[in-house]
Design an enzyme around this catalytic site. Sequence first.
Site, PDB file in Angstrom:
ATOM      1  N   LYS A 208       0.836  -1.207   0.000  1.00 18.54           N
ATOM      2  CA  LYS A 208       0.000   0.000   0.000  1.00 18.54           C
ATOM      3  C   LYS A 208       0.867   1.251   0.000  1.00 18.54           C
ATOM      4  O   LYS A 208       0.616   2.211  -0.745  1.00 18.54           O
ATOM      5  CB  LYS A 208      -0.926  -0.002   1.203  1.00 18.54           C
ATOM      6  CG  LYS A 208      -1.858   1.201   1.300  1.00 18.54           C
ATOM      7  CD  LYS A 208      -2.817   1.036   2.470  1.00 18.54           C
ATOM      8  CE  LYS A 208      -3.790   2.207   2.567  1.00 18.54           C
ATOM      9  NZ  LYS A 208      -3.117   3.460   2.932  1.00 18.54           N
ATOM     10  N   GLU A 209       1.906   1.257   0.827  1.00 22.19           N
ATOM     11  CA  GLU A 209       2.806   2.409   0.889  1.00 22.19           C
ATOM     12  C   GLU A 209       3.514   2.621  -0.448  1.00 22.19           C
ATOM     13  O   GLU A 209       3.683   3.753  -0.896  1.00 22.19           O
ATOM     14  CB  GLU A 209       3.828   2.208   2.008  1.00 22.19           C
ATOM     15  CG  GLU A 209       3.238   2.312   3.403  1.00 22.19           C
ATOM     16  CD  GLU A 209       4.208   1.858   4.481  1.00 22.19           C
ATOM     17  OE1 GLU A 209       4.022   2.249   5.648  1.00 22.19           O
ATOM     18  OE2 GLU A 209       5.147   1.088   4.157  1.00 22.19           O
ATOM     19  N   ASP A 272       9.250  -2.386  11.736  1.00 18.25           N
ATOM     20  CA  ASP A 272      10.463  -1.995  12.457  1.00 18.25           C
ATOM     21  C   ASP A 272      11.447  -3.163  12.523  1.00 18.25           C
ATOM     22  O   ASP A 272      12.660  -2.986  12.361  1.00 18.25           O
ATOM     23  CB  ASP A 272      10.123  -1.541  13.880  1.00 18.25           C
ATOM     24  CG  ASP A 272       9.268  -0.292  13.908  1.00 18.25           C
ATOM     25  OD1 ASP A 272       9.325   0.489  12.949  1.00 18.25           O
ATOM     26  OD2 ASP A 272       8.532  -0.104  14.904  1.00 18.25           O
TER      27      ASP A 272
END
Length: 328
Positions: A208-209, A272
């Site tokens: 999506k990013e 992360d």
Amino acid sequence: MVKKSRLLEILESFKSIKIAVIGDMMLDDYIIGSVDRISPEAPVPVVNVVEERFVLGGAANVVNNLSTLGAQTFSFGVIGDDPNGDRLTNEFAKNSINVDGIVRAEDRPTIVKRRIIAHNQQLLRLDWENKRDISPELESKLLRNLRNCIDDIDAIILSDYDKGVLTPLVAKEIIKLANEHGKIVTVDPKPKNAGNYVGATSMTPNRKEAMECIGLDRIEDVEKLGRELKEKLNLTNLLLTRSEEGMSLFEEETVTIPTFAKEVYDVTGAGDTVISVFTLAAAAGATWHEAAKIANTAAGVVVGRIGTSTVTKEEIVAFYDELYHEWN
């Protein structure tokens, strides 16, 4: 797969690697309790608090991941000159994380996200933050701190949560500095800021990013998506995370790595973990393909837990043992 002897060699090298993390440092607060009545003052539940805890969040969770894996970690960011800032730096200090790059600001609070939870249900979240870009003075201090130690580090991670630290100037100057000194620089981006990261070594967006980075609402061809974004930002490679479809690494050729998660409970903080392990493994001498495979395995561990999490070297090896009964 990565051979066990090779995996152990890479993991053993983690302790000699120095990584700088620059971005939006946060604290995640959890107020946990139970509800058995509604307040007489307003139609809201009354939470009987039984536990309060906090964990490192945002870019601070990237720092925590690296530290847990044994890397020598340098933290760079802007936090408030407040008690929550003390909590964050004290937590870093307990884990021997270098905080010389942290800048304290009087006009910004330390970012805190407080969640009120009862019966495994989040009832409310309270945020303390100032999302405005940091001032030119704070930009200068942050960049000066990095320049002072650039020769001592092996790689840089930019952890962008769009909270004002990685301004266009800061991001571009860091990438320029890294390239001048031959340092790896990887980015976990916010799509609206993608243009700030031209020339980075690598980027680790989800699907999506990645679409948002190139201004598309929908694209079915993953190969085209990855290639277009890699070319647009002039990256050495791109690691596209694809949820249950695994990851795709775009270098000269494209390699897709299937997901290894047995069960997915919570994807919080998985990004992360991915950028931490991916960057650290590459800095430790792994090929980018090897680094992606190890990062994919690490992500498979953390998504099997609730809440922001880290992974240890021992857990990576144990999970590999579960996945592959015979090692070559």
